[in-house]
Design an enzyme around this catalytic site. Sequence first.
Site, PDB file in Angstrom:
ATOM      1  N   HIS A 129      -2.099   4.888   2.007  1.00 40.63           N
ATOM      2  CA  HIS A 129      -0.896   5.690   2.302  1.00 40.63           C
ATOM      3  C   HIS A 129      -1.134   7.148   1.893  1.00 40.63           C
ATOM      4  O   HIS A 129      -0.773   8.071   2.618  1.00 40.63           O
ATOM      5  CB  HIS A 129       0.318   5.174   1.509  1.00 40.63           C
ATOM      6  CG  HIS A 129       0.766   3.787   1.854  1.00 40.63           C
ATOM      7  ND1 HIS A 129       0.997   2.822   0.905  1.00 40.63           N
ATOM      8  CD2 HIS A 129       1.038   3.213   3.053  1.00 40.63           C
ATOM      9  CE1 HIS A 129       1.407   1.708   1.495  1.00 40.63           C
ATOM     10  NE2 HIS A 129       1.427   1.912   2.797  1.00 40.63           N
ATOM     11  N   SER A 173      -0.608  -3.013   1.235  1.00 35.81           N
ATOM     12  CA  SER A 173       0.210  -3.288   0.040  1.00 35.81           C
ATOM     13  C   SER A 173       0.280  -4.789  -0.217  1.00 35.81           C
ATOM     14  O   SER A 173       0.260  -5.227  -1.361  1.00 35.81           O
ATOM     15  CB  SER A 173       1.634  -2.748   0.233  1.00 35.81           C
ATOM     16  OG  SER A 173       1.614  -1.355   0.364  1.00 35.81           O
TER      17      SER A 173
END
Length: 160
Positions: A19, A130
Amino acid sequence: MEGVTAIYPGSFDPVTNGHLDLIERGTKIFTRLIVAVLRNTEKQPLFTLSERVEMMQEATRAFPNVEVDAFDGLLVDYARRLGAHILLRGIRAVSDYEFELQMAMMNRKLEPRIETVFMLPGEAYSYLSSRLVREIAQLGGPVTGLVPPSVEQRLRAKVT
Ligand code: PNS
């Protein structure tokens, strides 16, 4: 503010180095980048909204044109409220494409004035997610290099 504002939305449960790579790339092409953390994810998140926002704030402190916010409800409504016309999303591999295309087209149907811009993270992050980071941490594996050190600490505290 003059220039182009983009929204980078996600669950960020937790923020990963993938990210952050995308955020860094985004800061170079957009004047203002708002990282928007989704309040109600469909899945039960490991981290609370305030933890996810705090981790993102810590991790993006070095970028002066990044703001971190939380949002709820439809993404296009949130974008309209902010007066932003661009949604930024990352595509790691072909497997991401189908879902991302579906979301981008649906968002376009809901609000034709908003464009989705796709960027590619560095290839070193192409397998990072994630979900895998949470799984590895919960099973006692190492997440060094996959997430910022502060997130690593929080993960360790969460699962012990
Ligand atoms: O990091 P994620 O979980 O892949 O992010 C998904 C996100 C937050 C971009 C998506 O779930 C979303 O936009 N949710 C807000 C609700 C919404 O607008 N749904 C319609 C999407 S077409």
